[in-house]
Design an enzyme around this catalytic site. Structure first.
Site, PDB file in Angstrom:
ATOM      1  N   GLU A 278      43.625  22.191 105.142  1.00 25.36           N
ATOM      2  CA  GLU A 278      44.199  21.875 106.451  1.00 25.36           C
ATOM      3  C   GLU A 278      45.267  22.898 106.816  1.00 25.36           C
ATOM      4  O   GLU A 278      46.122  23.247 106.008  1.00 25.36           O
ATOM      5  CB  GLU A 278      44.818  20.478 106.411  1.00 25.36           C
ATOM      6  N   LYS A 341      41.046  16.837 115.142  1.00 20.74           N
ATOM      7  CA  LYS A 341      41.416  15.606 114.449  1.00 20.74           C
ATOM      8  C   LYS A 341      41.643  14.464 115.435  1.00 20.74           C
ATOM      9  O   LYS A 341      42.291  14.640 116.468  1.00 20.74           O
ATOM     10  CB  LYS A 341      42.684  15.861 113.622  1.00 20.74           C
ATOM     11  N   CYS A 397      42.868  15.326 106.490  1.00 17.69           N
ATOM     12  CA  CYS A 397      43.976  14.623 105.845  1.00 17.69           C
ATOM     13  C   CYS A 397      43.901  13.110 106.001  1.00 17.69           C
ATOM     14  O   CYS A 397      43.067  12.442 105.387  1.00 17.69           O
ATOM     15  CB  CYS A 397      45.296  15.178 106.385  1.00 17.69           C
TER      16      CYS A 397
END
Length: 521
Positions: A278, A341, A397
Site C-alpha cells: 500500500e 479503496k 489494508c
C-alpha cells in the site's frame, strides 16, 4: 465442607460496588485478546466470555451493564492498544492527546458489551437454554453491530482466534461469526458444567452441543468447497520495502523509495507477478507517470505483471476546485486495472469532525488524510500471464477486515490480493492480528491470498487459511513463492454472514420465549 467462604465470594460477585466483581469482569476482558495473534492462546476466546457470563448471574440490569462495560474496557484496552501507536508515533499527536483519543475510543467501544450484558439481563433468563443459545446469539449480533457503527470496526471477533483449531471447518459455511457463536456457546457450556445449580439434563445438553460444534468443525476441515483452476501456479514476488513511516512522506525520500522498488523488481523480472505494498510510491500517480511508464515497458518486455499501491488524484477537475484523492492500486506490465479503496480508516484516511480536529494532529493536514472512497461497483484486476488469464480481487489494508464486504465484492475472482502499510501499527500486536484476519478471509472464500506490506507481515496464504510463507518484520526483503488460482464457491461466498446471524437471532428469540417468566395465576 465449610460453605461460608463460597457464600462470601458469591455475595461479593453479586454486589455492584464490589471490587471483586469489577475485577473479574475487567480481568476477563483484558485476558480475552490473548486468544488472538501473536499470542494465539485460543482458549481465552472461551474463558473470557465464560467469566463475563458468570458475572451476570443474578444481577440487575444496571449491574449487568456496568460489568459488561468493564469487560469491554479490558477487552479493547488490551486488544486495540495499537491505536495509540498510530496516533502518537506516526500521527505526531502529543502523548496526552493520543492517550485521550485512545481512551475515548476504548470507552466508546466498551458500550457494546455493556449493551449486550444489559440486554441479556433484560430479556433473557439465566437458564440452560438461554445460556447455550441466547447468549451466543446476542454476542454475534453485537459483533455485527460493530461492523456497521460509524464506519465500522470489525476487529478481533472471537472467531479469529480459531484459524488453526477444529472450529475452522465452519468458516467456509458461516464465516467468522459462526466461529464466534461457537466460542460463546462453549463458554456457556463451561459455565453450566462448572456450576452446581444446573441439573444433569442441562449438563448432558451442554456436552452434546460442544461435541457437535467441535466435532463437526473437525470433520468439515477435510471438505473441499473450491477447486484449483486448470492452470499452473503463478510465480510471485512480494517486495517488502521497509521504508520507515516517519520518513516515508518526506519529499527527499521519494527518489530513494523509487530506487528500492525498482531495484527489487528488476531482480525479479520474469516472475509472473510482482506486488508492492500500500502506498509503496509516496506521491500521486500523475506526478511519477513517466517513471511508471518506464517500469511498465520493462515489465511487458519480460512478461511480468506488477501491482502497486499508490495515492491517486483525479486530474479531470481543477486542483483548486475541491480536488478528489483516492488510496489506490494500479497495475503495470501484463497486469491491468485501477482500483480505488472503498472502506476508509477514520482519522487515518479521512477526518471525522474535520473542522475541529484538522490542525490539532499534524498528520491530518496532509492530503493523504483527505481521501475519498472509490465508487461501486469497481472492476477487479486482471493479468494475462504465461499460465493464462487470472482475475484478482484487490483490497487495501483495512478493507480485508470486513467479511461481508469481501464476500460481496470478490466477484468470483481467482485470487485475492491485499496490500497494506502496517508500519502504522509500530511494534504492537496490530500487524499479527491483521494477518490473522486475512487468513480467515481465505478460509471463508476458499481462495489463496497474496498479502504485501511495507514492513511485515508480508505473506502467502493458501485457500484453507494456512500461511504458506511469511517475511520477517522490519526487514527489507522480497518474498517469493507460488499461488494457485481457484474456482468454485463456498457456502459463505453465496450468502455471507446472513445465515449465521439469522440463525443466532432466531435461537436467541426462541430461548427468550421459552424462558419468559409466567404471570401469576
Amino acid at each position: 465442607m465449610d460453605e461460608q467462604p463460597a457464600q462470601r465470594m458469591r455475595s461479593a460477585l453479586l454486589t455492584l460496588q464490589s471490587p471483586v466483581g469489577a475485577m473479574v469482569a475487567l480481568t476477563g476482558g483484558a485476558l480475552t485478546p490473548l486468544a488472538f495473534a501473536p499470542f494465539n492462546l485460543w482458549l481465552f476466546s472461551i474463558l473470557g466470555p465464560a467469566l463475563l457470563l458468570a458475572c451476570l448471574a443474578d444481577t440487575s440490569e444496571r449491574q449487568a451493564a456496568w460489568r459488561g462495560w468493564l469487560f469491554g474496557v479490558g477487552f479493547y484496552g488490551t486488544g486495540v492498544s495499537w491505536v495509540y501507536v498510530s496516533i502518537h508515533e506516526f500521527g505526531y499527536a502529543p502523548a496526552w492527546l493520543a492517550a485521550a483519543l485512545t481512551l475515548l475510543f476504548v470507552l466508546s467501544l466498551a458500550l457494546m458489551p455493556a449493551l449486550l450484558s444489559w440486554a441479556w439481563r433484560r430479556w433473557f433468563e439465566h437458564k440452560p437454554g438461554a445460556i447455550l443459545l441466547g447468549f451466543p446469539g446476542a454476542w454475534i449480533l453485537i459483533e455485527w453491530l460493530r461492523y456497521w457503527l460509524l464506519s465500522g470496526f470489525p476487529w478481533n471477533y472471537l472467531g479469529y482466534a480459531h484459524v488453526d483449531t477444529p472450529l475452522a471447518g465452519w468458516a467456509p459455511i458461516g464465516g467468522v461469526y459462526a466461529l464466534s457463536w461457537i466460542c460463546v456457546l462453549s463458554a456457556g457450556a463451561g459455565v453450566i458444567l462448572l456450576q452446581h445449580r444446573f441439573n444433569a439434563a442441562a449438563r448432558i445438553a451442554a456436552i452434546l452441543m460442544i461435541a457437535i460444534a467441535w466435532g463437526g468443525g473437525w470433520l468439515l476441515r477435510d471438505q473441499q468447497w473450491t477447486q484449483p483452476r486448470d492452470m499452473r501456479p503463478l510465480s510471485v514476488a512480494l517486495v517488502q520495502g521497509n521504508v520507515a513511516q516517519d520518513l516515508k512522506w518526506q519529499p527527499g525520500q521519494l527518489a530513494p523509495t523509487l530506487r528500492i522498488y525498482e531495484d527489487a523488481t528488476r531482480a525479479q523480472l520474469g516472475q509472473d507477478l510482482v506486488v508492492w505494498p500500500e502506498a509503496a510510491i509516496p506521491t500521486f500517480m500523475h506526478q511519477v507517470q513517466p517513471w511508471l511508464d518506464q517500469i511498465d515497458t520493462i515489465a511487458r518486455q519480460t512478461e511480468t505483471g506488477i501491482i502497486t499501491g499508490i495515492p491517486f488524484r483525479r486530474t479531470d477537475t481543477p486542483a483548486q476546485d475541491n480536488p478528489v484523492y483516492h488510496n489506490s492500486i494500479t497495475a503495470l506490465g501484463t497486469a491491468n486495472g485501477l482500483y480505488h479503496k472503498r472502506k476508509l480508516v477514520p482519522f487515518g484516511e479521512y477526518v471525522p469532525f474535520e473542522a475541529a480536529l484538522r490542525g490539532v494532529i499534524r498528520f491530518l493536514d496532509l492530503p493523504m488524510s483527505n481521501f475519498q472512497p472509490g465508487g461501486e461497483p469497481q472492476q477487479g484486476l486482471t493479468m494475462q500471464s504465461r499460465a493464462g488469464t487470472v482475475r484478482f480481487a484487490p483490497y487495501i489494508c483495512y478493507e480485508i477486515v470486513y467479511p461481508d464486504f469481501v464476500a460481496r465484492t470478490y466477484a468470483d475472482a481467482d485470487i485475492l490480493i491485499t496490500i497494506s502499510n502496517d508500519a502504522w501499527f509500530g511494534g504492537s500486536s496490530g500487524p499479527a492480528q491483521h494477518l490473522q484476519i486475512a487468513q480467515m478471509r481465505a478460509m471463508e472464500l476458499g481462495r489463496e491470498i497474496i498479502r504485501a506490506t511495507n514492513d511485515g507481515y508480508t505473506a502467502l496464504i493458501d485457500h484453507r487459511g494456512a500461511i504458506r510463507s511469511v517475511a520477517p518484520r522490519f526487514e527489507r526483503v522480497t518474498l517469493t513463492g507460488e499461488v494457485q488460482a481457484y474456482t468454485g464457491r463456498t457456502p459463505f461466498s453465496r450468502w455471507g454472514s446472513g445465515g449465521a446471524l439469522v440463525l443466532g437471532l432466531l435461537l436467541a428469540l426462541l430461548t427468550r420465549r421459552v424462558h419468559r417468566p409466567q404471570p401469576p395465576a
